[in-house]
Motif scaffolding. Structure first.
Motif, PDB file in Angstrom:
ATOM      1  N   LEU A 198       0.626  -1.564   0.130  1.00  0.00           N
ATOM      2  CA  LEU A 198       0.137   0.349   0.016  1.00  0.00           C
ATOM      3  C   LEU A 198       0.753   1.299   0.473  1.00  0.00           C
ATOM      4  O   LEU A 198       0.552   2.315  -0.512  1.00  0.00           O
ATOM      5  CB  LEU A 198      -1.501   0.011   0.863  1.00  0.00           C
ATOM      6  CG  LEU A 198      -2.242   1.000   1.176  1.00  0.00           C
ATOM      7  CD1 LEU A 198      -3.037   0.256   1.409  1.00  0.00           C
ATOM      8  CD2 LEU A 198      -1.285   2.408   2.437  1.00  0.00           C
ATOM      9  N   PHE A 202       1.660   4.392  -3.329  1.00  0.00           N
ATOM     10  CA  PHE A 202       1.973   6.254  -2.648  1.00  0.00           C
ATOM     11  C   PHE A 202       3.206   7.051  -3.802  1.00  0.00           C
ATOM     12  O   PHE A 202       3.636   7.778  -3.665  1.00  0.00           O
ATOM     13  CB  PHE A 202       1.283   6.669  -1.720  1.00  0.00           C
ATOM     14  CG  PHE A 202       0.371   6.772  -0.943  1.00  0.00           C
ATOM     15  CD1 PHE A 202      -0.211   5.607  -0.303  1.00  0.00           C
ATOM     16  CD2 PHE A 202      -0.432   7.950  -1.534  1.00  0.00           C
ATOM     17  CE1 PHE A 202      -1.565   5.470  -0.313  1.00  0.00           C
ATOM     18  CE2 PHE A 202      -1.824   8.161  -0.887  1.00  0.00           C
ATOM     19  CZ  PHE A 202      -2.835   6.724  -0.557  1.00  0.00           C
TER      20      PHE A 202
ATOM     21  N   VAL B  27      -2.949   1.426 -11.779  1.00  0.00           N
ATOM     22  CA  VAL B  27      -1.324   1.503 -11.984  1.00  0.00           C
ATOM     23  C   VAL B  27      -0.886   2.494 -14.075  1.00  0.00           C
ATOM     24  O   VAL B  27      -0.580   3.307 -13.735  1.00  0.00           O
ATOM     25  CB  VAL B  27      -0.034   0.462 -11.920  1.00  0.00           C
ATOM     26  CG1 VAL B  27       1.401   0.561 -11.994  1.00  0.00           C
ATOM     27  CG2 VAL B  27      -0.796   0.081 -10.257  1.00  0.00           C
ATOM     28  N   GLU B  30      -2.017   5.359 -14.198  1.00  0.00           N
ATOM     29  CA  GLU B  30      -1.168   6.613 -13.397  1.00  0.00           C
ATOM     30  C   GLU B  30      -0.084   6.643 -14.387  1.00  0.00           C
ATOM     31  O   GLU B  30       0.838   8.140 -14.613  1.00  0.00           O
ATOM     32  CB  GLU B  30      -0.344   6.432 -11.938  1.00  0.00           C
ATOM     33  CG  GLU B  30      -1.585   5.918 -11.060  1.00  0.00           C
ATOM     34  CD  GLU B  30      -1.008   5.244  -9.301  1.00  0.00           C
ATOM     35  OE1 GLU B  30       0.193   4.445  -9.367  1.00  0.00           O
ATOM     36  OE2 GLU B  30      -1.423   5.645  -8.215  1.00  0.00           O
ATOM     37  N   LEU B  47      -2.719  11.767  -9.465  1.00  0.00           N
ATOM     38  CA  LEU B  47      -1.455  11.015  -8.867  1.00  0.00           C
ATOM     39  C   LEU B  47      -2.376  10.748  -7.768  1.00  0.00           C
ATOM     40  O   LEU B  47      -2.571   9.313  -7.206  1.00  0.00           O
ATOM     41  CB  LEU B  47      -0.257  11.218  -9.050  1.00  0.00           C
ATOM     42  CG  LEU B  47       0.160  10.868 -10.741  1.00  0.00           C
ATOM     43  CD1 LEU B  47       1.657  11.179 -10.506  1.00  0.00           C
ATOM     44  CD2 LEU B  47       0.003   9.530 -11.313  1.00  0.00           C
ATOM     45  N   LEU B  48      -2.516  11.711  -6.248  1.00  0.00           N
ATOM     46  CA  LEU B  48      -3.288  11.630  -5.338  1.00  0.00           C
ATOM     47  C   LEU B  48      -3.964  10.208  -5.071  1.00  0.00           C
ATOM     48  O   LEU B  48      -4.811  10.148  -4.491  1.00  0.00           O
ATOM     49  CB  LEU B  48      -2.942  12.499  -4.877  1.00  0.00           C
ATOM     50  CG  LEU B  48      -1.385  12.985  -3.625  1.00  0.00           C
ATOM     51  CD1 LEU B  48      -1.948  14.564  -3.651  1.00  0.00           C
ATOM     52  CD2 LEU B  48      -1.083  12.277  -2.724  1.00  0.00           C
ATOM     53  N   ALA B  51      -3.843   6.936  -6.008  1.00  0.00           N
ATOM     54  CA  ALA B  51      -3.261   6.352  -5.023  1.00  0.00           C
ATOM     55  C   ALA B  51      -4.248   6.370  -3.806  1.00  0.00           C
ATOM     56  O   ALA B  51      -3.991   5.099  -2.859  1.00  0.00           O
ATOM     57  CB  ALA B  51      -1.887   7.410  -4.658  1.00  0.00           C
ATOM     58  N   VAL B  52      -5.067   7.156  -3.881  1.00  0.00           N
ATOM     59  CA  VAL B  52      -5.900   6.411  -2.739  1.00  0.00           C
ATOM     60  C   VAL B  52      -7.328   6.385  -2.847  1.00  0.00           C
ATOM     61  O   VAL B  52      -7.516   5.236  -2.339  1.00  0.00           O
ATOM     62  CB  VAL B  52      -6.765   8.396  -2.081  1.00  0.00           C
ATOM     63  CG1 VAL B  52      -7.214   8.005  -1.325  1.00  0.00           C
ATOM     64  CG2 VAL B  52      -5.698   9.490  -1.484  1.00  0.00           C
ATOM     65  N   GLU B  54      -6.527   3.668  -4.849  1.00  0.00           N
ATOM     66  CA  GLU B  54      -5.916   2.133  -4.838  1.00  0.00           C
ATOM     67  C   GLU B  54      -5.854   1.042  -3.268  1.00  0.00           C
ATOM     68  O   GLU B  54      -5.765   0.485  -2.282  1.00  0.00           O
ATOM     69  CB  GLU B  54      -3.975   2.126  -5.390  1.00  0.00           C
ATOM     70  CG  GLU B  54      -4.617   2.460  -6.668  1.00  0.00           C
ATOM     71  CD  GLU B  54      -2.807   2.271  -7.358  1.00  0.00           C
ATOM     72  OE1 GLU B  54      -2.719   2.366  -8.600  1.00  0.00           O
ATOM     73  OE2 GLU B  54      -2.262   2.728  -6.777  1.00  0.00           O
ATOM     74  N   ALA B  55      -4.811   2.723  -2.790  1.00  0.00           N
ATOM     75  CA  ALA B  55      -5.245   2.318  -1.132  1.00  0.00           C
ATOM     76  C   ALA B  55      -6.766   2.074  -0.165  1.00  0.00           C
ATOM     77  O   ALA B  55      -6.024   1.156   0.453  1.00  0.00           O
ATOM     78  CB  ALA B  55      -4.643   3.604  -0.733  1.00  0.00           C
TER      79      ALA B  55
END
Lengths: 213, 103
Positions: A198, A202, B27, B30, B47-48, B51-52, B54-55
């Motif tokens: 994870l 980032f 990904v 991105e 991108l943020l 990423a959030v 994905e997280a």
């Protein structure tokens, strides 16, 4: 009366079952402890990434050294390897929960191997950058030296987590094979490994893709 | 090897593989965005967001947070978001620094 009779016959260190409260989270203590560690570690990585973002936004001529080949492509391969290792870890947990010890150990071995491949690819990237003149305090492109400090600091912290994770998976797998640990231990280890994955979600876009040329 | 009661529920391997494929697609998105010649603040925001996303997917499915009791989610995630929001307060200073540079 019956209770005190039980306690008087119990040996030292014996725990009365009624004295234990049910967990509010419905999970074992080791799993809760891992979640708390993950939360704290997430805050740590968040702080490091925010500091990197602060320096990057505030700098006039931030370096963008990563060409698609080989750096970004290497990063893509590393991301695929790490995501696949999460999948193999999930398979290991599923095998453990079904009582299939041999399969669990094999899938944990695959996870550790993929983690080692990730670390090797990462180190290869590092040594290539060292060869080009990059270090935590030098920037061969002439831009801010903080690039090296942030890049090697962030990726080094993540690489440390990956390395510790690989070692932990190997140790847990060996103990599972000997029958000394349970599926719950495998699941808890899996939580840590997914967290490492994870964090990379980032690191790759913010550190690599934002600095692609 | 014993199976704990709280681990009998959870997604199937099909769900895991689907989530894995979805993460790989994110990904890929991105990487495409990184070469779309976007302005830096727009690229960073995009991108943020990815990423959030994905997280969040990894947290809910890979880490099983979706299948745990709500108390665990509410004990961990809001306080972490609060910490990140507090860290967000540094951005005005970074933007001030960037505007103080001599032309």
């Amino acid at each position: 009366m019956a209770e005190s009779a039980m306690m008087s016959h119990a040996g030292p260190g014996a725990v009365h079952a009624g004295a234990l409260e049910e967990s509010a989270y419905g999970i074992q203590t080791k799993k809760l402890a891992m979640w708390l560690f993950i939360t704290a570690d997430a805050a740590t990585f968040g702080a490091v990434l925010f500091a990197y973002g602060y320096l990057r936004v505030g700098a006039a001529n931030w370096s963008r050294p990563f060409a698609f080949f080989p750096s970004i492509l290497n990063g893509i391969v590393m991301t695929v390897v790490l995501l696949t290792s999460s999948l193999t870890m999930l398979t290991a947990v599923a095998a453990a929960q079904r009582g299939r010890t041999a399969a669990c150990v094999r899938w944990m071995g695959a996870t550790a191997l993929l983690g080692a491949v990730f670390a090797a690819l990462h180190l290869r990237e590092w040594f290539k950058m060292f060869h080009e003149g990059w270090s935590p305090s030098t920037n061969p492109m002439g831009g801010p030296p903080q690039f090296g400090a942030t890049f090697f600091g962030i990726t080094g912290l993540h690489l440390l987590h990956v390395t510790c994770g690989v070692l932990a998976i190997v140790v847990i797998a060996l103990m599972v094979r000997r029958g000394r640990l349970t599926a719950a231990h495998v699941e808890t280890t899996g939580l840590y490994w997914h967290f490492v994955d994870l964090v990379w979600m980032f690191v790759f876009p913010l550190v690599y893709l934002m600095n692609a040329r | 090897m014993t199976t704990s009661s709280e681990s009998r529920h959870g997604p199937t391997m099909r769900v895991y593989v689907t989530v894995w494929i979805a993460l790989l697609c994110l990904v890929g998105a991105e990487v495409l965005l990184a070469y779309a010649h976007l302005r830096t603040p727009v690229l960073l925001a995009a991108l943020l967001v990815l990423a959030v996303l994905e997280a969040g997917v990894a947290l809910l499915f890979f880490m099983h947070l979706r299948y745990e009791r709500p108390t665990l989610f509410w004990s961990l995630i809001p306080v972490l978001i609060f910490v990140f929001v507090l860290m967000d307060h540094i951005w005005p200073d970074a933007l001030r620094l960037s505007s103080l540079r001599a032309p």
